[in-house]
Design a protein around this motif. Structure first.
Motif, PDB file in Angstrom:
ATOM      1  N   ALA A  42      11.316   1.715  18.973  1.00 30.54           N
ATOM      2  CA  ALA A  42       9.941   1.421  18.579  1.00 30.54           C
ATOM      3  C   ALA A  42       9.898   0.774  17.194  1.00 30.54           C
ATOM      4  O   ALA A  42       9.155  -0.191  16.967  1.00 30.54           O
ATOM      5  N   GLU A  43      10.699   1.283  16.277  1.00 35.86           N
ATOM      6  CA  GLU A  43      10.756   0.716  14.929  1.00 35.86           C
ATOM      7  C   GLU A  43      11.254  -0.724  14.977  1.00 35.86           C
ATOM      8  O   GLU A  43      10.712  -1.605  14.299  1.00 35.86           O
ATOM      9  N   LEU A  44      12.277  -0.979  15.760  1.00 35.51           N
ATOM     10  CA  LEU A  44      12.789  -2.347  15.892  1.00 35.51           C
ATOM     11  C   LEU A  44      11.729  -3.273  16.481  1.00 35.51           C
ATOM     12  O   LEU A  44      11.572  -4.418  16.023  1.00 35.51           O
ATOM     13  N   ASP A  45      11.014  -2.804  17.476  1.00 35.35           N
ATOM     14  CA  ASP A  45       9.941  -3.602  18.070  1.00 35.35           C
ATOM     15  C   ASP A  45       8.877  -3.942  17.026  1.00 35.35           C
ATOM     16  O   ASP A  45       8.396  -5.079  16.962  1.00 35.35           O
ATOM     17  N   GLU A  46       8.504  -2.953  16.197  1.00 34.77           N
ATOM     18  CA  GLU A  46       7.514  -3.192  15.147  1.00 34.77           C
ATOM     19  C   GLU A  46       8.018  -4.217  14.137  1.00 34.77           C
ATOM     20  O   GLU A  46       7.273  -5.111  13.716  1.00 34.77           O
ATOM     21  N   ARG A  47       9.265  -4.099  13.766  1.00 37.84           N
ATOM     22  CA  ARG A  47       9.832  -5.046  12.797  1.00 37.84           C
ATOM     23  C   ARG A  47       9.923  -6.450  13.373  1.00 37.84           C
ATOM     24  O   ARG A  47       9.651  -7.434  12.683  1.00 37.84           O
ATOM     25  N   ARG A  48      10.320  -6.549  14.652  1.00 38.88           N
ATOM     26  CA  ARG A  48      10.372  -7.864  15.297  1.00 38.88           C
ATOM     27  C   ARG A  48       8.987  -8.499  15.342  1.00 38.88           C
ATOM     28  O   ARG A  48       8.830  -9.694  15.087  1.00 38.88           O
ATOM     29  N   ALA A  49       7.989  -7.722  15.680  1.00 43.55           N
ATOM     30  CA  ALA A  49       6.621  -8.229  15.741  1.00 43.55           C
ATOM     31  C   ALA A  49       6.159  -8.690  14.362  1.00 43.55           C
ATOM     32  O   ALA A  49       5.517  -9.742  14.231  1.00 43.55           O
ATOM     33  N   ALA A  50       6.473  -7.924  13.329  1.00 46.64           N
ATOM     34  CA  ALA A  50       6.088  -8.294  11.969  1.00 46.64           C
ATOM     35  C   ALA A  50       6.771  -9.594  11.553  1.00 46.64           C
ATOM     36  O   ALA A  50       6.141 -10.471  10.943  1.00 46.64           O
ATOM     37  N   MET A  51       8.050  -9.733  11.883  1.00 46.75           N
ATOM     38  CA  MET A  51       8.781 -10.963  11.557  1.00 46.75           C
ATOM     39  C   MET A  51       8.219 -12.154  12.325  1.00 46.75           C
ATOM     40  O   MET A  51       8.126 -13.258  11.793  1.00 46.75           O
ATOM     41  N   ALA A  52       7.851 -11.954  13.589  1.00 43.62           N
ATOM     42  CA  ALA A  52       7.288 -13.038  14.390  1.00 43.62           C
ATOM     43  C   ALA A  52       5.935 -13.479  13.824  1.00 43.62           C
ATOM     44  O   ALA A  52       5.596 -14.667  13.849  1.00 43.62           O
ATOM     45  N   ALA A  53       5.173 -12.528  13.294  1.00 41.42           N
ATOM     46  CA  ALA A  53       3.851 -12.828  12.750  1.00 41.42           C
ATOM     47  C   ALA A  53       3.938 -13.492  11.377  1.00 41.42           C
ATOM     48  O   ALA A  53       3.071 -14.279  11.008  1.00 41.42           O
ATOM     49  N   ASP A  54       4.988 -13.174  10.605  1.00 39.37           N
ATOM     50  CA  ASP A  54       5.119 -13.706   9.246  1.00 39.37           C
ATOM     51  C   ASP A  54       6.592 -13.911   8.939  1.00 39.37           C
ATOM     52  O   ASP A  54       7.290 -12.972   8.549  1.00 39.37           O
ATOM     53  N   SER A  55       7.065 -15.137   9.082  1.00 39.99           N
ATOM     54  CA  SER A  55       8.494 -15.414   8.891  1.00 39.99           C
ATOM     55  C   SER A  55       8.944 -15.298   7.440  1.00 39.99           C
ATOM     56  O   SER A  55      10.135 -15.358   7.158  1.00 39.99           O
ATOM     57  N   SER A  56       8.003 -15.125   6.500  1.00 42.58           N
ATOM     58  CA  SER A  56       8.398 -14.963   5.100  1.00 42.58           C
ATOM     59  C   SER A  56       8.840 -13.533   4.792  1.00 42.58           C
ATOM     60  O   SER A  56       9.334 -13.257   3.702  1.00 42.58           O
ATOM     61  N   ILE A  57       8.649 -12.617   5.764  1.00 44.92           N
ATOM     62  CA  ILE A  57       9.077 -11.231   5.575  1.00 44.92           C
ATOM     63  C   ILE A  57      10.599 -11.178   5.656  1.00 44.92           C
ATOM     64  O   ILE A  57      11.205 -11.743   6.556  1.00 44.92           O
ATOM     65  N   GLY A  58      11.201 -10.488   4.730  1.00 42.22           N
ATOM     66  CA  GLY A  58      12.646 -10.284   4.768  1.00 42.22           C
ATOM     67  C   GLY A  58      13.418 -11.426   4.139  1.00 42.22           C
ATOM     68  O   GLY A  58      12.856 -12.427   3.682  1.00 42.22           O
ATOM     69  N   ILE A  59      14.726 -11.231   4.094  1.00 41.64           N
ATOM     70  CA  ILE A  59      15.638 -12.249   3.575  1.00 41.64           C
ATOM     71  C   ILE A  59      16.827 -12.339   4.512  1.00 41.64           C
ATOM     72  O   ILE A  59      17.127 -11.387   5.235  1.00 41.64           O
TER      73      ILE A  59
END
Length: 72
Positions: A42-59
Motif C-alpha cells: 500500500a505504501e509503495l502504491d501511494e508513493r508511485r501515485a505521488a510520483m506520477a502526480a508530481d515528477s519533481s518529488i524525490g531525487i
C-alpha cells in the motif's frame, strides 16, 4: 568472515554503507524473493501515485547515493 556488531559500529559511515550494499548485492545475486506485506504494498502504491502526480518529488538514486556517501 565474521564481523561483530561492535566492529561494524566502529567503521566509518562510508564503509558501513558499502558493507550494506555488498550484503544487499549478495542477496540479489541469489535471486531470493522478498515478499512484501500488504502495508508495504500500500505504501509503495501511494508513493508511485505521488510520483506520477508530481515528477519533481524525490531525487534519482545516483544523487541520493552520492549524498549518503558524502555524509549529507
Amino acid at each position: 568472515m565474521t564481523i561483530a556488531l561492535e566492529q561494524i559500529r566502529q567503521m566509518p559511515v562510508v564503509q558501513r554503507i558499502q558493507l550494506v550494499e555488498d550484503i544487499w548485492d549478495s542477496m540479489v545475486a541469489e535471486d531470493v524473493d522478498f515478499p512484501l506485506s500488504s502495508a508495504q504494498l500500500a505504501e509503495l502504491d501511494e508513493r508511485r501515485a505521488a510520483m506520477a502526480a508530481d515528477s519533481s518529488i524525490g531525487i534519482p538514486w545516483a544523487e541520493a547515493k552520492a549524498r549518503l556517501l558524502a555524509g549529507q
